[in-house]
Design a protein around this motif. Structure first.
Motif, PDB file in Angstrom:
ATOM      1  N   SER A   1       0.841  -1.213   0.000  1.00 12.72           N
ATOM      2  CA  SER A   1       0.000   0.000   0.000  1.00 12.72           C
ATOM      3  C   SER A   1       0.864   1.245   0.000  1.00 12.72           C
ATOM      4  CB  SER A   1      -0.915   0.007   1.233  1.00 12.72           C
ATOM      5  OG  SER A   1      -1.570  -1.214   1.366  1.00 12.72           O
ATOM      6  N   ILE A   2       1.597   1.441  -1.053  1.00 12.56           N
ATOM      7  CA  ILE A   2       2.547   2.544  -1.079  1.00 12.56           C
ATOM      8  C   ILE A   2       2.335   3.415  -2.303  1.00 12.56           C
ATOM      9  CG2 ILE A   2       4.424   1.765   0.390  1.00 12.56           C
ATOM     10  CD1 ILE A   2       4.392   0.723  -3.156  1.00 12.56           C
ATOM     11  N   TYR A   3       2.672   4.689  -2.160  1.00 14.78           N
ATOM     12  CA  TYR A   3       2.596   5.629  -3.272  1.00 14.78           C
ATOM     13  C   TYR A   3       3.987   5.961  -3.798  1.00 14.78           C
ATOM     14  CZ  TYR A   3      -2.290   6.616  -2.090  1.00 14.78           C
ATOM     15  OH  TYR A   3      -3.621   6.519  -1.854  1.00 14.78           O
ATOM     16  N   ARG A   4       5.004   5.706  -2.979  1.00 16.63           N
ATOM     17  CA  ARG A   4       6.351   6.144  -3.332  1.00 16.63           C
ATOM     18  C   ARG A   4       7.283   4.941  -3.477  1.00 16.63           C
ATOM     19  NH1 ARG A   4       8.425   7.926   0.891  1.00 16.63           N
ATOM     20  NH2 ARG A   4       6.781   7.283   2.309  1.00 16.63           N
ATOM     21  N   PRO A   5       8.150   4.962  -4.507  1.00 21.97           N
ATOM     22  CA  PRO A   5       9.089   3.858  -4.689  1.00 21.97           C
ATOM     23  C   PRO A   5      10.040   3.672  -3.502  1.00 21.97           C
ATOM     24  CG  PRO A   5       9.012   5.244  -6.640  1.00 21.97           C
ATOM     25  CD  PRO A   5       8.241   5.960  -5.574  1.00 21.97           C
ATOM     26  N   GLU A   6      10.229   4.717  -2.686  1.00 24.63           N
ATOM     27  CA  GLU A   6      11.177   4.619  -1.585  1.00 24.63           C
ATOM     28  C   GLU A   6      10.825   3.504  -0.609  1.00 24.63           C
ATOM     29  OE1 GLU A   6      10.116   8.911  -1.571  1.00 24.63           O
ATOM     30  OE2 GLU A   6       9.979   7.491  -3.226  1.00 24.63           O
ATOM     31  N   VAL A   7       9.592   3.066  -0.615  1.00 25.19           N
ATOM     32  CA  VAL A   7       9.184   2.040   0.344  1.00 25.19           C
ATOM     33  C   VAL A   7       8.841   0.712  -0.329  1.00 25.19           C
ATOM     34  CG1 VAL A   7       8.448   3.576   2.184  1.00 25.19           C
ATOM     35  CG2 VAL A   7       6.857   3.076   0.347  1.00 25.19           C
ATOM     36  N   TYR A   8       9.334   0.483  -1.530  1.00 28.76           N
ATOM     37  CA  TYR A   8       9.196  -0.833  -2.146  1.00 28.76           C
ATOM     38  C   TYR A   8       9.983  -1.848  -1.314  1.00 28.76           C
ATOM     39  CZ  TYR A   8       7.112   1.164  -6.382  1.00 28.76           C
ATOM     40  OH  TYR A   8       6.282   1.798  -7.273  1.00 28.76           O
ATOM     41  N   ASN A   9       9.494  -3.098  -1.278  1.00 30.20           N
ATOM     42  CA  ASN A   9      10.131  -4.089  -0.411  1.00 30.20           C
ATOM     43  C   ASN A   9       9.885  -5.497  -0.920  1.00 30.20           C
ATOM     44  OD1 ASN A   9       7.684  -5.338   1.291  1.00 30.20           O
ATOM     45  ND2 ASN A   9       7.291  -3.141   0.981  1.00 30.20           N
ATOM     46  N   ILE A  10      10.484  -6.480  -0.239  1.00 33.07           N
ATOM     47  CA  ILE A  10      10.366  -7.878  -0.662  1.00 33.07           C
ATOM     48  C   ILE A  10       9.415  -8.683   0.213  1.00 33.07           C
ATOM     49  CG2 ILE A  10      12.584  -8.043  -1.836  1.00 33.07           C
ATOM     50  CD1 ILE A  10      13.683  -9.274   0.777  1.00 33.07           C
ATOM     51  N   GLY A  11       8.915  -8.109   1.310  1.00 35.37           N
ATOM     52  CA  GLY A  11       7.911  -8.779   2.122  1.00 35.37           C
ATOM     53  C   GLY A  11       8.462  -9.578   3.288  1.00 35.37           C
ATOM     54  N   ILE A  12       7.600  -9.822   4.251  1.00 41.68           N
ATOM     55  CA  ILE A  12       8.004 -10.480   5.491  1.00 41.68           C
ATOM     56  C   ILE A  12       8.365 -11.949   5.286  1.00 41.68           C
ATOM     57  CG2 ILE A  12       5.653 -11.152   6.167  1.00 41.68           C
ATOM     58  CD1 ILE A  12       6.472 -10.398   9.060  1.00 41.68           C
ATOM     59  N   VAL A  13       7.729 -12.631   4.332  1.00 46.37           N
ATOM     60  CA  VAL A  13       8.041 -14.038   4.085  1.00 46.37           C
ATOM     61  C   VAL A  13       9.473 -14.177   3.573  1.00 46.37           C
ATOM     62  CG1 VAL A  13       7.454 -16.070   2.711  1.00 46.37           C
ATOM     63  CG2 VAL A  13       5.638 -14.651   3.673  1.00 46.37           C
ATOM     64  N   ALA A  14       9.877 -13.281   2.692  1.00 40.91           N
ATOM     65  CA  ALA A  14      11.246 -13.311   2.181  1.00 40.91           C
ATOM     66  C   ALA A  14      12.249 -13.084   3.312  1.00 40.91           C
ATOM     67  CB  ALA A  14      11.429 -12.251   1.102  1.00 40.91           C
ATOM     68  N   ILE A  15      11.941 -12.154   4.216  1.00 42.75           N
ATOM     69  CA  ILE A  15      12.817 -11.902   5.360  1.00 42.75           C
ATOM     70  C   ILE A  15      12.906 -13.151   6.240  1.00 42.75           C
ATOM     71  CG2 ILE A  15      13.106 -10.540   7.473  1.00 42.75           C
ATOM     72  CD1 ILE A  15      13.709  -8.969   4.947  1.00 42.75           C
ATOM     73  N   ALA A  16      11.754 -13.812   6.478  1.00 43.50           N
ATOM     74  CA  ALA A  16      11.725 -15.029   7.298  1.00 43.50           C
ATOM     75  C   ALA A  16      12.567 -16.136   6.668  1.00 43.50           C
ATOM     76  CB  ALA A  16      10.278 -15.500   7.476  1.00 43.50           C
ATOM     77  N   ILE A  17      12.470 -16.284   5.344  1.00 41.59           N
ATOM     78  CA  ILE A  17      13.266 -17.307   4.653  1.00 41.59           C
ATOM     79  C   ILE A  17      14.761 -17.033   4.820  1.00 41.59           C
ATOM     80  CG2 ILE A  17      13.908 -18.177   2.361  1.00 41.59           C
ATOM     81  CD1 ILE A  17      10.948 -17.861   1.571  1.00 41.59           C
ATOM     82  N   LEU A  18      15.151 -15.769   4.680  1.00 40.92           N
ATOM     83  CA  LEU A  18      16.570 -15.425   4.796  1.00 40.92           C
ATOM     84  C   LEU A  18      17.079 -15.647   6.222  1.00 40.92           C
ATOM     85  CD1 LEU A  18      16.665 -12.181   2.602  1.00 40.92           C
ATOM     86  CD2 LEU A  18      17.459 -14.474   1.990  1.00 40.92           C
ATOM     87  N   ILE A  19      16.232 -15.395   7.205  1.00 41.18           N
ATOM     88  CA  ILE A  19      16.636 -15.638   8.606  1.00 41.18           C
ATOM     89  C   ILE A  19      16.769 -17.140   8.870  1.00 41.18           C
ATOM     90  CG2 ILE A  19      15.893 -15.457  11.016  1.00 41.18           C
ATOM     91  CD1 ILE A  19      14.610 -12.753  10.278  1.00 41.18           C
ATOM     92  N   LEU A  20      15.767 -17.914   8.434  1.00 39.34           N
ATOM     93  CA  LEU A  20      15.806 -19.363   8.629  1.00 39.34           C
ATOM     94  C   LEU A  20      16.929 -20.024   7.840  1.00 39.34           C
ATOM     95  CD1 LEU A  20      11.970 -20.130   8.525  1.00 39.34           C
ATOM     96  CD2 LEU A  20      13.469 -20.221  10.529  1.00 39.34           C
ATOM     97  N   LEU A  21      17.348 -19.361   6.776  1.00 38.75           N
ATOM     98  CA  LEU A  21      18.443 -19.892   5.958  1.00 38.75           C
ATOM     99  C   LEU A  21      19.729 -20.026   6.780  1.00 38.75           C
ATOM    100  CD1 LEU A  21      19.099 -20.726   2.994  1.00 38.75           C
ATOM    101  CD2 LEU A  21      19.834 -18.365   2.614  1.00 38.75           C
ATOM    102  N   LEU A  22      19.848 -19.215   7.825  1.00 38.66           N
ATOM    103  CA  LEU A  22      21.034 -19.282   8.687  1.00 38.66           C
ATOM    104  C   LEU A  22      21.127 -20.618   9.410  1.00 38.66           C
ATOM    105  CD1 LEU A  22      20.814 -15.679  10.222  1.00 38.66           C
ATOM    106  CD2 LEU A  22      22.291 -16.456   8.356  1.00 38.66           C
ATOM    107  N   ARG A  23      19.999 -21.320   9.522  1.00 38.93           N
ATOM    108  CA  ARG A  23      19.986 -22.623  10.184  1.00 38.93           C
ATOM    109  C   ARG A  23      20.444 -23.748   9.272  1.00 38.93           C
ATOM    110  NH1 ARG A  23      14.555 -24.116  13.135  1.00 38.93           N
ATOM    111  NH2 ARG A  23      15.884 -25.936  13.522  1.00 38.93           N
ATOM    112  N   VAL A  24      20.440 -23.481   7.967  1.00 31.93           N
ATOM    113  CA  VAL A  24      20.785 -24.527   6.996  1.00 31.93           C
ATOM    114  C   VAL A  24      22.299 -24.712   6.967  1.00 31.93           C
ATOM    115  CG1 VAL A  24      20.619 -25.265   4.595  1.00 31.93           C
ATOM    116  CG2 VAL A  24      18.751 -23.969   5.628  1.00 31.93           C
ATOM    117  N   LYS A  25      22.757 -25.755   7.678  1.00 31.39           N
ATOM    118  CA  LYS A  25      24.197 -26.051   7.738  1.00 31.39           C
ATOM    119  C   LYS A  25      24.398 -27.561   7.704  1.00 31.39           C
ATOM    120  CE  LYS A  25      25.297 -21.921  10.486  1.00 31.39           C
ATOM    121  NZ  LYS A  25      25.797 -21.403  11.761  1.00 31.39           N
TER     122      LYS A  25
END
Length: 583
Positions: free
Chosen positions: A289-313
């Motif tokens: 829900s944004i009008y300005r490109p300054e707040v474009y983002n990849i979403g919370i699911v993408a952030i969660a995947i990147l955080i959980l990726l730290l567990r993949v060892k």
């Protein structure tokens, strides 16, 4: 007998599973659109006006019993701008057909989005299943990819139909690239098909992905099993790609060489890149829900995947490299990346570094599968297949609901757009069925018009405003507003008032290559000129003056389209043939 029963049960189970997946994809494709469709409005996005004009022009062409559109005469100011020769329109045909068949134009556009959703689901699933051999992995990947926040930002907040369509074909192109590089080089046609479909969706996305592939080849050069064979297959894919894309590429180059064309404004890349802090903050909010490109983002699911990726060892080679490409694509979206180095290179054509989000979304979706495989044991994965889509759907609906709530506050477009309309009124509005037609009256965008390099930007801008408002230019420089004009497929009809004496008049109609145009006055073909402003100049007499202008494609333009159509039929025929042989 028992073996036959087992085989029959397995076959029935496989068919039931496939049908279940298909019906689920149909469900999410419709359900993710239904909330915004029920509002009854199209909400102004970055490129809504541009793409709606493309659809409306094609609607006019098809209703005029013509199949091909070369210039815009039903929309985009009806001044003969060759938008369709610089921005592929192949995938605008489904939207145009829906517009003709469905009474409500707003519903027709949203139904077009449903088709894109279905296309995205099926291509993502089939591509990943071919890659992994697993229906489960393909299902998980498709859900991550389908519900990616950036995809819905493209769909609603940006209304970028070109990039949205390109996103649908990206998995196919990457599958083909992977096969040629590391696994089965005989599958090189997949790469050619994927890249050509992306090109027909969005030229800039095709260039970005091609550049990405070049980087991947350089990084993995020593890992290629058979370099000579791989190079040969890449050449094969390139040739087939050129055949499939010839219909667009030839007209693009032909028209580009015929005139100096005004391209989309080049931006200062470093200034357009995003603040990484805001990317993180707004990703957690999962907002589209944004009008300005300054707040474009990849979403919370993408952030969660990147955080959980730290567990993949330990990470396998695929996961490790994908992590690197993800970090690079996210870095490229931010102002931490030294974009100023590339400002005076062809790279500036990308305009906005945050376009790299579509690559990041793809990579993260693949990483999401790896995270699920690492965290959940096989016996628990059926619960993941049931629960994960539900969570993603709820997050998606929440974002869309917030988007609709915010955009419903915009004023309805119940006024006529023109050059005098304020910048705010030109950019912020919502459209219902009643006022939908107002969009085609005026478009403030001047991309792809032919222009004179010698003229100043101020003069070109002033000239465009006059042309867009259908003002002819008389010999003494005076302007004459054209009241009687009629659109026809790839042409216009102008009725000029009777002149006191015969004189030259520059009509508000752009010309790219003089050889492509035929002009008739009162039914008889007459010579014409192209003035210094690239406008069509005719001799108006002191009697009746009805001028019909028609764009006529060259034989080579038509042949190039024929070659591409035959190329797609060839691929379809070979696919059917080999599928029957395998059966």
């Amino acid at each position: 007998m028992q073996t036959k029963e087992v085989v029959k049960k397995e076959s029935m189970r496989s068919v039931s599973l496939s049908l279940g997946i298909v019906f689920f994809y149909i469900f999410i494709s419709i359900f993710s659109i239904i909330l915004i469709k029920r509002s009854g409005f199209l909400f102004k996005g970055d490129d809504l006006h541009f793409h709606i004009d493309r659809v409306e022009n094609l609607v006019g062409v098809l209703k005029g019993h013509n199949l091909l559109s070369f210039i815009s005469t039903y929309a985009y100011n009806r001044t003969g701008i060759a938008v369709d020769q610089f921005y592929p329109n192949l995938f605008m045909y489904p939207f145009a057909i829906l517009r003709i068949l469905i009474k409500s134009p707003v519903s027709a556009i949203y139904d077009g989005f449903i088709l894109i959703n279905l296309l995205t689901c099926f291509i993502a699933h089939l591509s990943y299943k071919s890659f992994s051999g697993s229906n489960f992995q393909a299902f998980i990947f498709t859900n991550f990819y389908f519900f990616a926040t950036w995809r819905f930002t493209d769909m609603f907040a940006r209304f970028d139909l070109g990039e949205l369509l390109a996103i649908a074909f990206i998995p196919l192109a990457f599958l083909g690239f992977y096969e040629v590089m590391f696994r089965n080089t005989k599958k090189w046609p997949i790469l050619a098909l994927g890249m050509s479909l992306i090109l027909y969706s969005h030229l800039l996305s095709a260039l970005m992905i091609a550049f990405c592939f070049v980087l991947m080849v350089i990084v993995n050069l020593k890992k290629i099993p058979n370099i000579k064979l791989t190079i040969l297959r890449f050449l094969n894919a390139m040739i087939l790609f050129l055949v499939l894309s010839f219909g667009f590429i030839y007209s693009f180059l032909y028209t580009s060489r015929s005139a100096t064309v005004k391209l989309p404004v080049a931006r200062i890349l470093q200034n357009e890149a995003l603040n990484p802090f805001y990317v993180l903050k707004d990703s957690i909010s999962n907002s589209i829900s944004i009008y300005r490109p300054e707040v474009y983002n990849i979403g919370i699911v993408a952030i969660a995947i990147l955080i959980l990726l730290l567990r993949v060892k330990p990470m396998n080679k695929l996961t490790s490299q994908l992590t690197g490409w993800t970090v690079l694509s996210l870095w490229a979206c931010t102002n931490l990346f030294p974009w100023f180095i590339f400002q005076n290179t062809p790279v500036k054509a990308m305009q906005f570094p945050w376009r790299c989000f579509f690559l990041a979304s793809f990579f993260i979706s693949v990483l999401g599968v790896q995270v699920i495989l690492f965290i959940f044991k096989p016996e628990k994965r059926k619960w993941v297949a049931a629960g994960l889509p539900l969570i993603l759907l709820m997050l998606n609906m929440s974002s869309i609901y917030s988007f609709v709530q915010q955009r419903e506050q915009l004023p309805t477009l119940n006024y006529t757009l023109n050059a005098a309309t304020s910048n705010y009124k030109n950019h912020f509005f919502k459209i219902d069925d009643k006022n939908y037609s107002r969009l085609a009256n005026y478009n403030y965008g001047s991309d792809y018009i032919p222009e004179t390099k010698e003229a100043s930007n101020e003069w070109n801008s002033k000239l465009f405003t006059n042309v867009a408002q259908h003002r002819a230019i008389l010999p003494d420089g005076q302007l004459m507003t054209m009241r009687k004009i009629k659109s026809i497929p790839n042409g216009m009809i102008y009725k000029l008032p009777v002149q006191r004496k015969s004189s030259d008049v520059s009509l508000p109609f752009y010309v790219y290559n003089k050889n492509n145009y035929v002009v008739k006055r009162n039914g008889s073909e007459v010579p014409f000129k192209v003035d210094k402003n690239k406008l069509l100049n005719v001799r108006a007499s002191s009697s009746k003056n009805e001028f019909k202008i028609q764009y006529v494609p060259t034989h080579m333009q038509l042949f190039s389209i024929f070659v591409s159509i035959m190329g797609f039929f060839l691929i379809l025929g070979l696919w059917v043939y080999y599928s029957m042989r395998r059966s």
